[in-house]
Design a protein around this motif. Structure first.
Motif, PDB file in Angstrom:
ATOM      1  N   TYR A 123       0.826  -1.201   0.000  1.00 39.84           N
ATOM      2  CA  TYR A 123       0.000   0.000   0.000  1.00 39.84           C
ATOM      3  C   TYR A 123       0.869   1.264   0.000  1.00 39.84           C
ATOM      4  O   TYR A 123       0.654   2.182  -0.794  1.00 39.84           O
ATOM      5  CB  TYR A 123      -0.892   0.027   1.240  1.00 39.84           C
ATOM      6  N   GLU A 124       1.835   1.317   0.926  1.00 39.29           N
ATOM      7  CA  GLU A 124       2.586   2.545   1.150  1.00 39.29           C
ATOM      8  C   GLU A 124       3.681   2.776   0.117  1.00 39.29           C
ATOM      9  O   GLU A 124       4.084   3.928  -0.085  1.00 39.29           O
ATOM     10  CB  GLU A 124       3.209   2.520   2.561  1.00 39.29           C
ATOM     11  N   THR A 125       4.195   1.724  -0.510  1.00 43.39           N
ATOM     12  CA  THR A 125       5.335   1.886  -1.420  1.00 43.39           C
ATOM     13  C   THR A 125       4.964   1.818  -2.896  1.00 43.39           C
ATOM     14  O   THR A 125       5.726   2.317  -3.727  1.00 43.39           O
ATOM     15  CB  THR A 125       6.400   0.817  -1.135  1.00 43.39           C
ATOM     16  N   VAL A 126       3.828   1.215  -3.231  1.00 42.79           N
ATOM     17  CA  VAL A 126       3.497   1.045  -4.646  1.00 42.79           C
ATOM     18  C   VAL A 126       2.139   1.656  -4.984  1.00 42.79           C
ATOM     19  O   VAL A 126       2.046   2.588  -5.788  1.00 42.79           O
ATOM     20  CB  VAL A 126       3.523  -0.446  -5.051  1.00 42.79           C
ATOM     21  N   LEU A 127       1.081   1.142  -4.394  1.00 44.22           N
ATOM     22  CA  LEU A 127      -0.265   1.469  -4.853  1.00 44.22           C
ATOM     23  C   LEU A 127      -0.672   2.899  -4.526  1.00 44.22           C
ATOM     24  O   LEU A 127      -1.237   3.602  -5.376  1.00 44.22           O
ATOM     25  CB  LEU A 127      -1.266   0.476  -4.250  1.00 44.22           C
ATOM     26  N   LYS A 128      -0.407   3.370  -3.308  1.00 42.67           N
ATOM     27  CA  LYS A 128      -0.758   4.748  -2.972  1.00 42.67           C
ATOM     28  C   LYS A 128       0.132   5.767  -3.681  1.00 42.67           C
ATOM     29  O   LYS A 128      -0.381   6.730  -4.270  1.00 42.67           O
ATOM     30  CB  LYS A 128      -0.704   4.946  -1.450  1.00 42.67           C
ATOM     31  N   PRO A 129       1.469   5.627  -3.653  1.00 40.47           N
ATOM     32  CA  PRO A 129       2.302   6.624  -4.347  1.00 40.47           C
ATOM     33  C   PRO A 129       2.049   6.683  -5.849  1.00 40.47           C
ATOM     34  O   PRO A 129       2.168   7.748  -6.451  1.00 40.47           O
ATOM     35  CB  PRO A 129       3.737   6.162  -4.040  1.00 40.47           C
ATOM     36  N   ARG A 130       1.701   5.557  -6.460  1.00 43.43           N
ATOM     37  CA  ARG A 130       1.498   5.539  -7.906  1.00 43.43           C
ATOM     38  C   ARG A 130       0.072   5.864  -8.309  1.00 43.43           C
ATOM     39  O   ARG A 130      -0.271   5.839  -9.485  1.00 43.43           O
ATOM     40  CB  ARG A 130       1.902   4.172  -8.460  1.00 43.43           C
ATOM     41  N   GLY A 131      -0.788   6.205  -7.339  1.00 38.26           N
ATOM     42  CA  GLY A 131      -2.135   6.667  -7.656  1.00 38.26           C
ATOM     43  C   GLY A 131      -3.138   5.594  -8.011  1.00 38.26           C
ATOM     44  O   GLY A 131      -4.214   5.898  -8.525  1.00 38.26           O
ATOM     45  N   TRP A 132      -2.832   4.331  -7.723  1.00 37.28           N
ATOM     46  CA  TRP A 132      -3.791   3.262  -8.020  1.00 37.28           C
ATOM     47  C   TRP A 132      -4.897   3.199  -6.979  1.00 37.28           C
ATOM     48  O   TRP A 132      -6.035   2.837  -7.293  1.00 37.28           O
ATOM     49  CB  TRP A 132      -3.079   1.913  -8.090  1.00 37.28           C
ATOM     50  N   LEU A 133      -4.572   3.515  -5.729  1.00 39.79           N
ATOM     51  CA  LEU A 133      -5.548   3.428  -4.641  1.00 39.79           C
ATOM     52  C   LEU A 133      -5.486   4.685  -3.789  1.00 39.79           C
ATOM     53  O   LEU A 133      -4.401   5.247  -3.569  1.00 39.79           O
ATOM     54  CB  LEU A 133      -5.289   2.197  -3.770  1.00 39.79           C
ATOM     55  N   ARG A 134      -6.644   5.095  -3.288  1.00 36.52           N
ATOM     56  CA  ARG A 134      -6.701   6.213  -2.358  1.00 36.52           C
ATOM     57  C   ARG A 134      -7.664   5.844  -1.228  1.00 36.52           C
ATOM     58  O   ARG A 134      -8.822   5.498  -1.485  1.00 36.52           O
ATOM     59  CB  ARG A 134      -7.172   7.480  -3.078  1.00 36.52           C
TER      60      ARG A 134
END
Length: 407
Positions: A123-134
């Protein structure tokens, strides 16, 4: 902005309770600063959210998002794990009927077939920073967190890239990304298989999921083509293909690789080239594959652990709810007004010790777990009330103010 501040600070509106708490506790300027931050955050959220006109439009958006996920390269072990998590959220969004959906961490971890620790890292290193999940709201009690699926942005940091990059251009090896810039996988196959024990961390792993998904989307690919379509490095692709071939799940015909007829169900089949291979034995279902790799029962143990954690969490919530007394209200002109209860943290002078402790009314001895504030009345933190000193004072001040205005 001024109209919003006036609305939230009005005592009749329930939505402004937190802003009024800040005004009572820290002053009007602090409350206005809080409202400005809320306004700015809401404006950003609205500007970055698409308008869904109908349920059919929502399904079109999710279908386009699925296509984007399937053509995005997910490099490295962390990227492949992120794909599993994102695919789980896509399943939840399809059930909810739009990008806005609810899901807890334990629920997502069980769906993706990974641990909660790995889930939080992704969550913290891939999906949230890359805008896939909020994450719009953190879950509490029996409700999961509220999530919104985004379109994602290209990765810029080196941690998302494959390790097949040279440290120095002078080496003249792999001057371009080995896995290419586009992918082509069938994410529905990945979503169907990823929670099985056979694809746990010490089993076939996420690389096998991507290889199977790439071969299902486009059969008869060479190893070099699979490196690009599955976003798996060359060494990992060859190693994974060899493991799948030993199980009879993929067949090597000439230069191309194809899936066995029953590969999606975990049933392998022998080929003339693999009959004489040492240790090659066709798999008899995903359960047998998990048993062969020693990962049988991983999902069941994870679910049992999560069930235990949920039960313990609910007991804590029940124990905390016992500390709260029911509010007493009166109705005046259609409004519900809280009747200020006696201060639960007031201490009479007969129970105050000189060192700041509270005397037990039964034994007359000091109780070390209780303390008195400098005003001589308020106990800072007690086992029976988890609120802080400031929260107690603000709640009592607001209730007393409403009661006096009504009177």
């Amino acid at each position: 902005m001024d109209e919003l501040a006036q609305l939230l600070l009005h005592p009749e509106h329930e939505g402004g309770r937190h802003a009024r708490h800040i005004a009572v506790r820290s002053g009007q300027s602090r409350a206005l600063d809080y409202i400005r931050r809320v306004w700015a955050s809401a404006s950003d959220a609205v500007s970055g959210t698409r308008v869904l006109e109908s349920r059919h439009h929502a399904h079109e958006v999710l279908a386009a998002l699925r296509d984007r996920i399937e053509t995005t390269p997910w490099r490295g072990e962390r990227g492949r794990t992120a794909l599993r998590v994102l695919r789980a959220h896509l399943d939840f969004a399809e059930i909810a009927g739009g990008p806005l959906h609810q899901a807890s961490e334990r629920q997502t971890a069980e769906e993706a077939g990974i641990s909660r620790t790995t889930l939080r890292v992704v969550y913290e290193t891939v999906l949230k920073p890359r805008g896939w999940l909020r994450r719009l709201r953190v879950g509490h009690g029996r409700e999961g967190s509220t999530w919104y699926l985004g379109d994602g942005i290209p990765a810029l940091r080196s941690r998302f890239r494959t390790t097949q990059y040279p440290p120095d251009p002078a080496l003249e090896d792999w001057p371009t990304p080995e896995t290419g810039m586009s992918a082509d996988i069938d994410s529905s196959v990945i979503g169907r298989l990823m929670d099985h024990d056979a694809f746990a961390h010490h089993g076939l792993g996420s690389a096998a999921l991507l290889i199977i998904g790439a071969l299902h989307a486009r059969p008869a690919q060479t190893a070099s083509e699979l490196v690009g379509s599955s976003s798996v490095s060359r060494a990992t692709a060859y190693r994974t293909l060899r493991r799948l071939a030993d199980l009879g799940l993929v067949h090597h015909i000439g230069e191309t690789w194809t899936l066995a007829p029953g590969a999606l169900e975990g049933f392998g089949s022998s080929t003339p080239a693999s009959v004489d291979a040492e240790g090659a034995e066709p798999a008899q279902g995903w359960d047998s594959v998990a048993q062969r790799h020693g990962t049988t029962g991983v999902a069941a143990r994870r679910k049992a652990l999560h069930a235990t954690e949920r039960a313990a969490y609910r007991k804590v919530l029940e124990r905390l709810s016992e500390h709260r007394s029911k509010a007493v209200v009166i109705v005046r002109e259609g409004r519900q007004i809280l009747v200020p209860a006696p201060r639960p943290d007031e201490v009479t002078s007969t129970l105050q010790a000189r060192d700041g402790c509270v005397l037990d009314p039964v034994t007359g001895r000091p109780t070390p777990d209780w303390r008195i504030a400098t005003d001589g009345r308020l106990i800072l933190i007690t086992p029976a009330d988890q609120r802080s000193y400031e929260e107690l004072a603000a709640a009592h001040a607001e209730a007393l103010s409403e009661w006096e205005s009504a009177a």
